[in-house]
Design a protein around this motif. Sequence first.
Motif, short mmCIF file in Angstrom:
data_model
loop_
_atom_site.label_atom_id
_atom_site.label_comp_id
_atom_site.label_asym_id
_atom_site.label_seq_id
_atom_site.Cartn_x
_atom_site.Cartn_y
_atom_site.Cartn_z
N GLY A 241 0.79 -1.22 0.00
CA GLY A 241 0.00 0.00 0.00
C GLY A 241 0.82 1.27 0.00
O GLY A 241 0.25 2.37 -0.01
N ALA A 242 2.16 1.18 0.00
CA ALA A 242 3.00 2.37 -0.02
C ALA A 242 2.69 3.22 -1.24
O ALA A 242 2.45 2.69 -2.33
CB ALA A 242 4.48 1.98 0.00
N ALA A 243 2.67 4.54 -1.03
CA ALA A 243 2.33 5.50 -2.10
C ALA A 243 0.97 5.19 -2.70
O ALA A 243 0.76 5.27 -3.90
CB ALA A 243 3.41 5.52 -3.18
N GLY A 244 0.01 4.84 -1.84
CA GLY A 244 -1.35 4.59 -2.31
C GLY A 244 -1.46 3.41 -3.24
O GLY A 244 -2.30 3.38 -4.14
N GLY A 245 -0.62 2.38 -2.99
CA GLY A 245 -0.68 1.17 -3.80
C GLY A 245 0.31 1.15 -4.95
O GLY A 245 0.38 0.15 -5.68
N LEU A 246 1.09 2.21 -5.14
CA LEU A 246 2.11 2.21 -6.19
C LEU A 246 3.08 1.04 -6.00
O LEU A 246 3.44 0.36 -6.98
CB LEU A 246 2.89 3.53 -6.19
CG LEU A 246 4.13 3.60 -7.07
CD1 LEU A 246 3.78 3.38 -8.53
CD2 LEU A 246 4.86 4.93 -6.87
N ALA A 247 3.48 0.80 -4.76
CA ALA A 247 4.41 -0.31 -4.50
C ALA A 247 3.82 -1.63 -4.96
O ALA A 247 4.49 -2.44 -5.62
CB ALA A 247 4.77 -0.36 -3.02
N GLY A 248 2.56 -1.87 -4.63
CA GLY A 248 1.91 -3.12 -5.05
C GLY A 248 1.78 -3.21 -6.55
O GLY A 248 1.98 -4.28 -7.14
N GLY A 249 1.43 -2.10 -7.20
CA GLY A 249 1.32 -2.11 -8.66
C GLY A 249 2.63 -2.48 -9.32
O GLY A 249 2.67 -3.28 -10.26
N LEU A 250 3.74 -1.91 -8.84
CA LEU A 250 5.05 -2.24 -9.40
C LEU A 250 5.42 -3.69 -9.10
O LEU A 250 6.05 -4.37 -9.92
CB LEU A 250 6.11 -1.29 -8.86
CG LEU A 250 5.99 0.17 -9.33
CD1 LEU A 250 7.00 1.05 -8.61
CD2 LEU A 250 6.18 0.28 -10.84
N ALA A 251 5.02 -4.18 -7.92
CA ALA A 251 5.29 -5.59 -7.59
C ALA A 251 4.59 -6.53 -8.56
O ALA A 251 5.10 -7.62 -8.86
CB ALA A 251 4.86 -5.89 -6.15
N ALA A 252 3.43 -6.12 -9.06
CA ALA A 252 2.69 -6.96 -9.99
C ALA A 252 3.47 -7.22 -11.27
O ALA A 252 3.30 -8.27 -11.90
CB ALA A 252 1.34 -6.33 -10.32
#
Length: 376
Positions: A241-252
């Motif tokens: 959820g870091a940076a409003g989910g940016l971290a998760g998006g990049l992890a994808a």
Amino acid sequence: MAPVPGPTPEDGHVPDDDSARPALLAAPDAFKGTAGAPALAAAMDRGARRAGWDCDPCPLSDGGEGFAEVLAQRRSPSEGSPGSWHRTQVTGPLGEAVVASWWMADGVAVVESAAASGLPLAGGPEGNDPLRASTRGTGELVAAAVAAGARRVLVGVGGSATTDGGRGALDAIEAAGGLAGTEVVVACDVETRFVDAAERFGPQKGATPAQVAELRDRLAAVAVDLRERYGVDVSVLRGGGAAGGLAGGLAAIGARLVPGFGVVAESVGFFDRLARVGLVITGEGRLDASSWSGKVVGGVVGSARRVGVPVLVVAGAVGPGGIDPEAMGPDVEVISLVDRFGAARAMGDPARCVEDVVAGALRERSPGGGSPLTRK
């Protein structure tokens, strides 16, 4: 530079020659929006020397504002090329064009979401549109680094205006041709899960309660979409959820999420340097409950406790949860610049305030020892 940390040492070591030990390590984070970590470490150094102490300046970051600056300035010629700064025009959080700086040396690029998608670029919480704010510019920075030949991209994700789950960044990266085999490492300053980012950070970015609920629903839908498209369940990733989910998006799309404090601390040799001193000074703009989970101050205090080094925390201001006896332990003193000098001076000239506070605090304690610090 060693940008990805190994395990944090649980026990420090004491050098054989105590006479060679600098008395003090100055290891602050940036005071967001007012002074960078290198400038504050230099101010602590000046204050220490005014009081007769030897000091080792060691500015830090957890992935937020100043992440690239801290990593860039610690590079020495013996580590390879000195690197260079790049400036790229990208899409700001609300669609306007902004020019963002990023750094690269020997195939390692360092970019910050704050430089492209930061909350100040949107006019702060009052000027932000939480539902529209996009991470597209951060994706454009990653794409620029890939195009420049980066083999590894470190992405600091603190300080964003966004809660889009990284969709803007992914769109920009995919439009540019993807990562082309480049390794992406995301330096996270929180452990918040992907969908929880709405409640945790939405209000800080100007979201109303109704908008927070809408953002949570949107993040849940993005998580489903990312799982279907890339086979990665971002909802379970710590720090997603870091940076409003940016971290998760990049992890994808294959990025690795790591604690930002650990990335920087390992890269600048913080743990070895800490084991060689008798006192460490750290600080940030606002000390509050979040400071003790993933942030620089919490990382410094926890590391210092493990090696038995007392800590002086100089904060711009102290908010709710900032004084946490369990997290702090017995050998931590906290000084608030706002309490000491008033808000106008503390915010208008934080470096000089830090210098004066450090000089005053250290005059009461000899470099070689003295009475333990007391919490204030």
